[in-house]
Write a protein that holds these residues in place. Sequence first.
Motif, PDB file in Angstrom:
ATOM      1  N   LEU A   1      33.722  -1.269  39.536  1.00 52.85           N
ATOM      2  CA  LEU A   1      33.219   0.026  39.099  1.00 52.85           C
ATOM      3  C   LEU A   1      33.135   0.282  37.611  1.00 52.85           C
ATOM      4  CD1 LEU A   1      32.275   3.078  40.011  1.00 52.85           C
ATOM      5  CD2 LEU A   1      34.760   3.627  40.108  1.00 52.85           C
ATOM      6  N   SER A   2      34.036   0.096  37.044  1.00 51.12           N
ATOM      7  CA  SER A   2      34.087  -0.029  35.698  1.00 51.12           C
ATOM      8  C   SER A   2      32.733  -0.715  35.253  1.00 51.12           C
ATOM      9  CB  SER A   2      35.392  -0.365  35.141  1.00 51.12           C
ATOM     10  OG  SER A   2      35.661  -1.835  35.327  1.00 51.12           O
ATOM     11  N   GLY A   3      32.766  -2.072  35.677  1.00 55.55           N
ATOM     12  CA  GLY A   3      31.555  -2.995  35.165  1.00 55.55           C
ATOM     13  C   GLY A   3      30.363  -2.191  35.262  1.00 55.55           C
ATOM     14  N   VAL A   4      30.013  -1.390  36.409  1.00 52.65           N
ATOM     15  CA  VAL A   4      28.852  -0.718  36.592  1.00 52.65           C
ATOM     16  C   VAL A   4      28.627   0.369  35.956  1.00 52.65           C
ATOM     17  CG1 VAL A   4      27.782   0.640  38.569  1.00 52.65           C
ATOM     18  CG2 VAL A   4      28.631  -1.551  38.990  1.00 52.65           C
ATOM     19  N   LEU A   5      29.734   1.098  35.275  1.00 51.99           N
ATOM     20  CA  LEU A   5      29.637   2.300  34.739  1.00 51.99           C
ATOM     21  C   LEU A   5      29.547   2.014  33.218  1.00 51.99           C
ATOM     22  CD1 LEU A   5      32.347   4.662  36.367  1.00 51.99           C
ATOM     23  CD2 LEU A   5      30.132   4.827  36.372  1.00 51.99           C
ATOM     24  N   TYR A   6      30.295   1.094  32.519  1.00 51.36           N
ATOM     25  CA  TYR A   6      30.099   0.806  31.249  1.00 51.36           C
ATOM     26  C   TYR A   6      28.666   0.336  30.945  1.00 51.36           C
ATOM     27  CZ  TYR A   6      30.820  -4.380  30.707  1.00 51.36           C
ATOM     28  OH  TYR A   6      30.598  -5.697  30.807  1.00 51.36           O
ATOM     29  N   THR A   7      28.086  -0.434  31.946  1.00 47.28           N
ATOM     30  CA  THR A   7      26.730  -0.870  31.537  1.00 47.28           C
ATOM     31  C   THR A   7      25.613   0.253  31.672  1.00 47.28           C
ATOM     32  OG1 THR A   7      26.559  -1.751  33.945  1.00 47.28           O
ATOM     33  CG2 THR A   7      27.121  -2.940  32.084  1.00 47.28           C
ATOM     34  N   TYR A   8      26.048   1.305  32.537  1.00 44.50           N
ATOM     35  CA  TYR A   8      25.213   2.475  32.858  1.00 44.50           C
ATOM     36  C   TYR A   8      25.213   3.409  31.594  1.00 44.50           C
ATOM     37  CZ  TYR A   8      23.123   6.408  35.385  1.00 44.50           C
ATOM     38  OH  TYR A   8      22.167   7.231  36.277  1.00 44.50           O
ATOM     39  N   ILE A   9      26.440   3.592  31.004  1.00 46.06           N
ATOM     40  CA  ILE A   9      26.659   4.262  29.833  1.00 46.06           C
ATOM     41  C   ILE A   9      25.605   3.775  28.678  1.00 46.06           C
ATOM     42  CG2 ILE A   9      27.914   4.972  27.800  1.00 46.06           C
ATOM     43  CD1 ILE A   9      30.276   5.249  30.005  1.00 46.06           C
ATOM     44  N   ILE A  10      25.524   2.412  28.480  1.00 44.65           N
ATOM     45  CA  ILE A  10      24.934   1.727  27.580  1.00 44.65           C
ATOM     46  C   ILE A  10      23.357   1.973  28.024  1.00 44.65           C
ATOM     47  CG2 ILE A  10      24.020  -0.301  26.507  1.00 44.65           C
ATOM     48  CD1 ILE A  10      26.996  -1.282  26.840  1.00 44.65           C
ATOM     49  N   PHE A  11      23.086   1.801  29.388  1.00 47.68           N
ATOM     50  CA  PHE A  11      21.651   2.085  29.600  1.00 47.68           C
ATOM     51  C   PHE A  11      21.030   3.451  29.493  1.00 47.68           C
ATOM     52  CE2 PHE A  11      19.343   4.015  33.428  1.00 47.68           C
ATOM     53  CZ  PHE A  11      18.090   3.692  33.374  1.00 47.68           C
ATOM     54  N   LEU A  12      22.012   4.530  29.606  1.00 48.21           N
ATOM     55  CA  LEU A  12      21.576   5.848  29.257  1.00 48.21           C
ATOM     56  C   LEU A  12      21.189   6.007  27.691  1.00 48.21           C
ATOM     57  CD1 LEU A  12      24.001   7.980  31.485  1.00 48.21           C
ATOM     58  CD2 LEU A  12      21.651   7.376  32.022  1.00 48.21           C
ATOM     59  N   ILE A  13      22.169   5.203  27.172  1.00 46.48           N
ATOM     60  CA  ILE A  13      21.973   5.495  25.483  1.00 46.48           C
ATOM     61  C   ILE A  13      20.548   4.948  25.212  1.00 46.48           C
ATOM     62  CG2 ILE A  13      22.709   4.780  23.155  1.00 46.48           C
ATOM     63  CD1 ILE A  13      25.551   4.881  24.419  1.00 46.48           C
ATOM     64  N   SER A  14      20.189   3.762  25.789  1.00 44.84           N
ATOM     65  CA  SER A  14      18.823   3.010  25.517  1.00 44.84           C
ATOM     66  C   SER A  14      17.717   3.742  25.891  1.00 44.84           C
ATOM     67  CB  SER A  14      19.020   1.636  26.176  1.00 44.84           C
ATOM     68  OG  SER A  14      18.860   1.846  27.740  1.00 44.84           O
ATOM     69  N   LEU A  15      17.939   4.955  26.914  1.00 49.01           N
ATOM     70  CA  LEU A  15      16.766   5.645  27.233  1.00 49.01           C
ATOM     71  C   LEU A  15      16.183   6.561  26.181  1.00 49.01           C
ATOM     72  CD1 LEU A  15      17.716   7.274  30.580  1.00 49.01           C
ATOM     73  CD2 LEU A  15      16.062   5.281  30.301  1.00 49.01           C
TER      74      LEU A  15
END
Length: 258
Positions: A107-121
């Motif tokens: 879950l942490s792996g999915v979430l930290y990459t998701y946060i980086i993804f949201l920043i990249s938006l």
Amino acid sequence: MRKYFNNFWRYRYLLYELVKKGIKLKYRRSYLGIIWSLLEPIMTTAVLSVVFGVLFAKDDPTWPLYILSGRLLYSYFSQGTKASLRSIRANSGMIKKVYVPKYLYPLSGVLYTYIIFLISLVVLVILGLIVGCPPTLRWFELILPLAVLLVLTYGVGMILATVAVFFRDMEYLWDVVLMIIMYTCAIFYDTSRLLKSGYSWALTINPLYSIIANVRNIIFGDPFDWDRMIYALVFSAASLIIGTIVFQRNQDKFILHI
């Protein structure tokens, strides 16, 4: 259900620390740090726009935005599932020493990459302004496909995290599968030719493409494709249920194989 929620709430601070650790490790020894989450998609999109713009004779000014929207979503799915796949082995030292709900690691792996993804938006917004597709109120509809993307990534990630413990070659096999998924996501080509060729099923069965297609519909002002969205939602929910069951039934065996 209440038992699982209480257990999750009890370890919420640990999840926060794992997510923070993942972000720090990703950009460790990098001078630009998290700025790379903005620069990398910009540079990749520039290259793909020039190469495939020439190859497919695309002079549409919105072509880079078309590529970037697909590239960002696929990149998150790829990075999120890989982080989840490696999560149990990467945290084997902690698993052997203290009790922690093991699902927190994928879950942490999915979430930290998701946060980086949201920043990249942010890059998507900037490019939209440049090419003449500025954000509108309709962009708030992106919440739905992006939420489905998160569920899909976590569900698939839970399955991969379980399999990778017992079958170490899964990491290399998943790289091959991701390449196939990438080519059926229509990241850098127009789908019109593929749809006419009779291979449209390759796009239809790919839930990630269904998500990407609806994100593009929102960005470019086209009608929302509810059939594709419902398919992606059902597929994501199924993967989450299957992943959770498989993970829970095998998590007690992890200690013997890591």
